[in-house]
Design an enzyme around this catalytic site. Sequence first.
Site, PDB file in Angstrom:
ATOM      1  N   VAL A 301     -12.905 -26.203  17.828  1.00  0.00           N
ATOM      2  CA  VAL A 301     -12.425 -25.044  17.069  1.00  0.00           C
ATOM      3  C   VAL A 301     -11.127 -24.589  17.722  1.00  0.00           C
ATOM      4  O   VAL A 301     -11.131 -24.009  18.801  1.00  0.00           O
ATOM      5  CB  VAL A 301     -13.453 -23.895  17.096  1.00  0.00           C
ATOM      6  CG1 VAL A 301     -13.042 -22.805  16.120  1.00  0.00           C
ATOM      7  CG2 VAL A 301     -14.830 -24.396  16.793  1.00  0.00           C
ATOM      8  N   ALA A 302     -10.034 -24.892  17.070  1.00  0.00           N
ATOM      9  CA  ALA A 302      -8.751 -24.558  17.692  1.00  0.00           C
ATOM     10  C   ALA A 302      -8.287 -23.189  17.229  1.00  0.00           C
ATOM     11  O   ALA A 302      -8.739 -22.692  16.190  1.00  0.00           O
ATOM     12  CB  ALA A 302      -7.724 -25.611  17.302  1.00  0.00           C
ATOM     13  N   THR A 343     -11.173 -20.389   7.298  1.00  0.00           N
ATOM     14  CA  THR A 343     -10.608 -20.020   8.603  1.00  0.00           C
ATOM     15  C   THR A 343     -11.532 -20.403   9.758  1.00  0.00           C
ATOM     16  O   THR A 343     -11.262 -20.046  10.901  1.00  0.00           O
ATOM     17  CB  THR A 343     -10.293 -18.511   8.654  1.00  0.00           C
ATOM     18  OG1 THR A 343     -11.363 -17.800   8.039  1.00  0.00           O
ATOM     19  CG2 THR A 343      -9.009 -18.183   7.942  1.00  0.00           C
ATOM     20  N   HIS A 481      -7.189 -32.100  14.577  1.00  0.00           N
ATOM     21  CA  HIS A 481      -7.412 -33.043  13.473  1.00  0.00           C
ATOM     22  C   HIS A 481      -6.576 -34.315  13.609  1.00  0.00           C
ATOM     23  O   HIS A 481      -6.994 -35.375  13.144  1.00  0.00           O
ATOM     24  CB  HIS A 481      -7.141 -32.351  12.135  1.00  0.00           C
ATOM     25  CG  HIS A 481      -8.184 -31.320  11.829  1.00  0.00           C
ATOM     26  ND1 HIS A 481      -9.427 -31.636  11.356  1.00  0.00           N
ATOM     27  CD2 HIS A 481      -8.182 -29.974  11.995  1.00  0.00           C
ATOM     28  CE1 HIS A 481     -10.139 -30.531  11.209  1.00  0.00           C
ATOM     29  NE2 HIS A 481      -9.405 -29.512  11.593  1.00  0.00           N
ATOM     30  N   HIS A 565      16.081 -23.739 -14.074  1.00  0.00           N
ATOM     31  CA  HIS A 565      15.177 -22.722 -13.502  1.00  0.00           C
ATOM     32  C   HIS A 565      15.070 -22.932 -11.975  1.00  0.00           C
ATOM     33  O   HIS A 565      15.271 -22.006 -11.195  1.00  0.00           O
ATOM     34  CB  HIS A 565      13.791 -22.868 -14.165  1.00  0.00           C
ATOM     35  CG  HIS A 565      12.783 -21.890 -13.689  1.00  0.00           C
ATOM     36  ND1 HIS A 565      12.391 -20.812 -14.442  1.00  0.00           N
ATOM     37  CD2 HIS A 565      12.082 -21.807 -12.533  1.00  0.00           C
ATOM     38  CE1 HIS A 565      11.494 -20.121 -13.763  1.00  0.00           C
ATOM     39  NE2 HIS A 565      11.285 -20.711 -12.607  1.00  0.00           N
ATOM     40  N   GLU A 566      14.781 -24.166 -11.588  1.00  0.00           N
ATOM     41  CA  GLU A 566      14.630 -24.455 -10.158  1.00  0.00           C
ATOM     42  C   GLU A 566      15.953 -24.283  -9.419  1.00  0.00           C
ATOM     43  O   GLU A 566      15.994 -23.801  -8.284  1.00  0.00           O
ATOM     44  CB  GLU A 566      14.082 -25.875  -9.940  1.00  0.00           C
ATOM     45  CG  GLU A 566      12.654 -26.087 -10.405  1.00  0.00           C
ATOM     46  CD  GLU A 566      11.655 -25.125  -9.798  1.00  0.00           C
ATOM     47  OE1 GLU A 566      11.880 -24.633  -8.671  1.00  0.00           O
ATOM     48  OE2 GLU A 566      10.647 -24.824 -10.454  1.00  0.00           O
ATOM     49  N   HIS A 569      16.461 -20.680  -8.566  1.00  0.00           N
ATOM     50  CA  HIS A 569      15.735 -20.288  -7.338  1.00  0.00           C
ATOM     51  C   HIS A 569      16.524 -20.731  -6.106  1.00  0.00           C
ATOM     52  O   HIS A 569      16.708 -19.958  -5.155  1.00  0.00           O
ATOM     53  CB  HIS A 569      14.376 -20.996  -7.277  1.00  0.00           C
ATOM     54  CG  HIS A 569      13.330 -20.419  -8.171  1.00  0.00           C
ATOM     55  ND1 HIS A 569      13.026 -19.093  -8.187  1.00  0.00           N
ATOM     56  CD2 HIS A 569      12.501 -21.002  -9.069  1.00  0.00           C
ATOM     57  CE1 HIS A 569      12.046 -18.881  -9.061  1.00  0.00           C
ATOM     58  NE2 HIS A 569      11.718 -20.038  -9.612  1.00  0.00           N
ATOM     59  N   ASP A 640       6.212 -16.610 -11.176  1.00  0.00           N
ATOM     60  CA  ASP A 640       7.208 -15.848 -10.400  1.00  0.00           C
ATOM     61  C   ASP A 640       7.098 -14.363 -10.707  1.00  0.00           C
ATOM     62  O   ASP A 640       7.132 -13.522  -9.807  1.00  0.00           O
ATOM     63  CB  ASP A 640       8.628 -16.309 -10.756  1.00  0.00           C
ATOM     64  CG  ASP A 640       8.825 -17.796 -10.506  1.00  0.00           C
ATOM     65  OD1 ASP A 640       8.199 -18.301  -9.559  1.00  0.00           O
ATOM     66  OD2 ASP A 640       9.592 -18.432 -11.247  1.00  0.00           O
TER      67      ASP A 640
HETATM   68  N1  LIG Z   1     -10.090 -23.195  13.869  1.00  0.00           N
HETATM   69  C1  LIG Z   1     -10.299 -24.418  13.364  1.00  0.00           C
HETATM   70  N2  LIG Z   1     -10.155 -25.506  14.137  1.00  0.00           N
HETATM   71  C2  LIG Z   1     -10.355 -26.738  13.627  1.00  0.00           C
HETATM   72  N3  LIG Z   1     -10.696 -26.979  12.365  1.00  0.00           N
HETATM   73  C3  LIG Z   1     -10.857 -25.937  11.541  1.00  0.00           C
HETATM   74  C4  LIG Z   1     -10.668 -24.601  11.999  1.00  0.00           C
HETATM   75  N4  LIG Z   1     -10.883 -23.764  10.978  1.00  0.00           N
HETATM   76  C5  LIG Z   1     -11.226 -24.522   9.925  1.00  0.00           C
HETATM   77  N5  LIG Z   1     -11.207 -25.828  10.251  1.00  0.00           N
HETATM   78  C6  LIG Z   1     -11.486 -26.959   9.346  1.00  0.00           C
HETATM   79  O1  LIG Z   1     -11.801 -26.422   8.072  1.00  0.00           O
HETATM   80  C7  LIG Z   1     -13.095 -26.826   7.655  1.00  0.00           C
HETATM   81  C8  LIG Z   1     -13.774 -25.708   6.919  1.00  0.00           C
HETATM   82  O2  LIG Z   1     -14.008 -24.639   7.808  1.00  0.00           O
HETATM   83  P1  LIG Z   1     -15.248 -23.659   7.649  1.00  0.00           P
HETATM   84  O3  LIG Z   1     -16.275 -24.221   6.731  1.00  0.00           O
HETATM   85  O4  LIG Z   1     -15.705 -23.261   8.996  1.00  0.00           O
HETATM   86  O5  LIG Z   1     -14.551 -22.448   6.920  1.00  0.00           O
HETATM   87  P2  LIG Z   1     -15.203 -21.073   6.516  1.00  0.00           P
HETATM   88  O6  LIG Z   1     -14.380 -19.999   7.113  1.00  0.00           O
HETATM   89  O7  LIG Z   1     -16.649 -21.055   6.839  1.00  0.00           O
HETATM   90  O8  LIG Z   1     -14.963 -21.129   4.955  1.00  0.00           O
HETATM   91  P3  LIG Z   1     -15.730 -20.309   3.824  1.00  0.00           P
HETATM   92  O9  LIG Z   1     -15.397 -18.875   3.998  1.00  0.00           O
HETATM   93  O10 LIG Z   1     -15.143 -20.862   2.568  1.00  0.00           O
HETATM   94  O11 LIG Z   1     -17.176 -20.621   3.995  1.00  0.00           O
HETATM   95  C9  LIG Z   1     -13.812 -27.221   8.914  1.00  0.00           C
HETATM   96  O12 LIG Z   1     -14.774 -28.186   8.681  1.00  0.00           O
HETATM   97  C10 LIG Z   1     -12.697 -27.744   9.789  1.00  0.00           C
HETATM   98  O13 LIG Z   1     -12.458 -29.097   9.517  1.00  0.00           O
END
Ligand SMILES: Nc1ncnc2c1ncn2[C@@H]1O[C@H](COP(=O)(O)OP(=O)(O)OP(=O)(O)O)[C@@H](O)[C@H]1O
Length: 761
Positions: A301-302, A343, A481, A565-566, A569, A640
């Site tokens: 978990v980074a 997240t 990853h 259009h693009e 922008h 937009d």
């Molecule tokens: N901090 C992190 N470090 C590494 N990988 C992450 C991290 N956050 C999310 N991921 C990647 O995203 C994927 C989905 O994350 P996760 O299921 O924990 O999200 P969640 O917050 O529970 O989402 P939801 O609210 O939709 O349930 C994980 O399996 C992982 O591969």
Amino acid sequence: MGLLCLGVGPLRIRARTVRSWSREFSSISTTRHNSSAAAALKASSTKRNCEGFYQLGFPLARSLSANKPPRGFEKFFPKNQQINQSAEKGKVKDPEPFQAENESDDGNKNHQREEKHKRFDWWTCFQEKWSFNNTIVLNIAIGAAGVASAFLFFHFRETGVHISWKDFVEHYLCKGLVDHLQVINKQYVRVIPVHGVDTSQVNYLWFNIGSVDSFEHNLEVVQQEMKLECTKVPVIYSSETNSTALLGIVAPLLLMGLLLLATQHPLSGRRIRGHGTSVFSLSESKAKLLKHNTGVKFEDVAGCEEAKLEIMEFVNYLKNPEKYRDLGAKIPKGTLLSGPPGTGKTLLAKATAGEADVPFISVNGSEFQEMFVGVGAARVRDMFGLARRHAPCILFIDEIDALGRKRGNGHFSSHNEQENTLNQLLVEMDGFNSSTNVIILAGTNRADVLDPALMRPGRFDRHILLEPPDIKSRAAIFKVHLRNLKLDSSIKLDLFATKLAALMPGFSGADIANVCNEAALIAARHLNPHVDSKHFEQAMERVIGGLKHSSHILQLAERTTVAYHEAGHAVTGWFLEYADPLLKVSIVPTSKGLGYSQYLPKEHDLFSREQLFDQMCVALGGRVAEEVFFKRLTSAAQDDLRKVTQSAYAQVTQFGMSEAFGPMSFDLPHAGSIVLEKSFGEPTARLIDEEVRVLVAAAHKHTLKLVTEKRQAVSLVAKRLLEKESLHRSDLVELLGPRPFKENSLFEKDLIEDNRNVKEA
Ligand SMILES: Nc1ncnc2c1ncn2[C@@H]1O[C@H](COP(=O)(O)OP(=O)(O)OP(=O)(O)O)[C@@H](O)[C@H]1O
């Protein structure tokens, strides 16, 4: 149409240093590593002992059940222990799965027992070997039951023919074809023919009788009339079980038995949690249990260092509960993990169980909703029962808002049922004390809708907010990853991760995982041995812009409109000081639109009024270019305009940036939610609308002036776009000259430079 990143991040509080956490964490992980190494050593030595015994290869020895080795064979069995182990190994035990669950003293022992149980479970072996799933088994079972019923039916089928009394007298009795009569169960008479009559088609004849008395009387009369006095037909009385009735009982029983077996119903003797398919299993919670090793550690978990620091306390508690109890400390019962989707809430909960090396029970809030009354509450009870049996453990309730919404908001029966379920959850959480050793974690995207009772101290005491990752966290997540991918040798992991992180502002952890996977898929599709930066660029484009629709061919008029259009922008962004640097503009149709512009937004925690104004102008650039060049409007600018309106309302009602309105901030309703009462009156609402109109009009006027001035430039860019479909920043430098504002940082310059290299590769 152009993809812009408008948004205001809330203030972030970063009070604690990451370094202190990592020091604490590394000491704990070393201890854990040592103990797991010892366990592994023990397990491998046991395995070696067992293997040694089997390697002797004596069939006799294998079949022995006695503890002592046979005389003369002692040298082959140096230790008694080996025989005991082997003898035990040979025994096929079939312990109750739930009894096994309760023995939580030694996880390793449990694991071995389970392994053994699994090895000897013929059904599991059978399923694994033939890779059957339950649907196939169910179909086979139904087929087998049908075949068995058919066999029984044909085997026991009566082949007699029903006749009337009159037929019997006229065609058989009178003609002397009857050998004897059998009165069966006092209900009917079986006519057995004399020897010599062909019985290949019909074994016997039968007819019904009203009563035995009347039958005897009628037979007597007939025989007297026919003068058969001397050769009266003998009558035998017997009772028989009706085979058809038997078949009627056996066949459904057989069918039911096979169905129970196939669906692994609890009554069939094989009970798997949450897999029951009948009403019997409705009250069972569908919680999934990971007994040993979730496979995720904190190092996976980074980012989110503060969250990890907070949650580390639970890991310490689960490992050394006595230390906390000695000091009289009570560990918080539950922690709410909230934040936008992807997240890492689930990942963090899993990692907590993985670090603490305790079972992980996970369930989704929506799994408590069922159409039957009382099922939700029963499932909550069952889930907590499961958690108690596996203590110490972590119980994770994902999407808790489905279960724990504020009470009293609805008057429908479904709401009553949801309230019952929530009440049961509150009661169960109260029932836990600090000695239960169960930590409850819950995940939600909508902490604001949760019932206050759920959040009070003693229930979900702690609240950890997981925000979308900042550039540093995104780089760390990329590193996690990227290490699973086979990258090109020229790629320097740290630098590459940071560059990708900078190119993807606003991306969540799940988005990052998705980009990495997409890049690997693209590399595989092109048969590349490695994943390189080109693949990441394509993956990013795909995630931002959507799937390319090469088959979607626009008509020339439409294509021209999109190009202008693009270009609108791109040119407005180029000449506005606070606009984000542009990386790429494209008119290739994708699943998300007919074209897109990709920018490099800065990592802002605060936005100034000037920045927000310039962003609005860039968003309006497309629409204004259409106005200037074609004097007509299309639907291309819808996205937009939505962004511009949102930003204007936020500036007026939330950020207090309107002079006429003054420094006030109101909560605006979430998209899709029902507004029952507004926090301001009608005159204020009118003033807000007026101010928003003034603001948008000012942005429109400013953009119109700019596009009219730079008409030539817009035309140049649009023509080049029509020619090449996609333009990078370098193309714009060539067409428009360098941007008249200094680049913000060296790093930004690097990225832009790098983007050019990618294009040239
Ligand atoms: N901090 C992190 N470090 C590494 N990988 C992450 C991290 N956050 C999310 N991921 C990647 O995203 C994927 C989905 O994350 P996760 O299921 O924990 O999200 P969640 O917050 O529970 O989402 P939801 O609210 O939709 O349930 C994980 O399996 C992982 O591969």
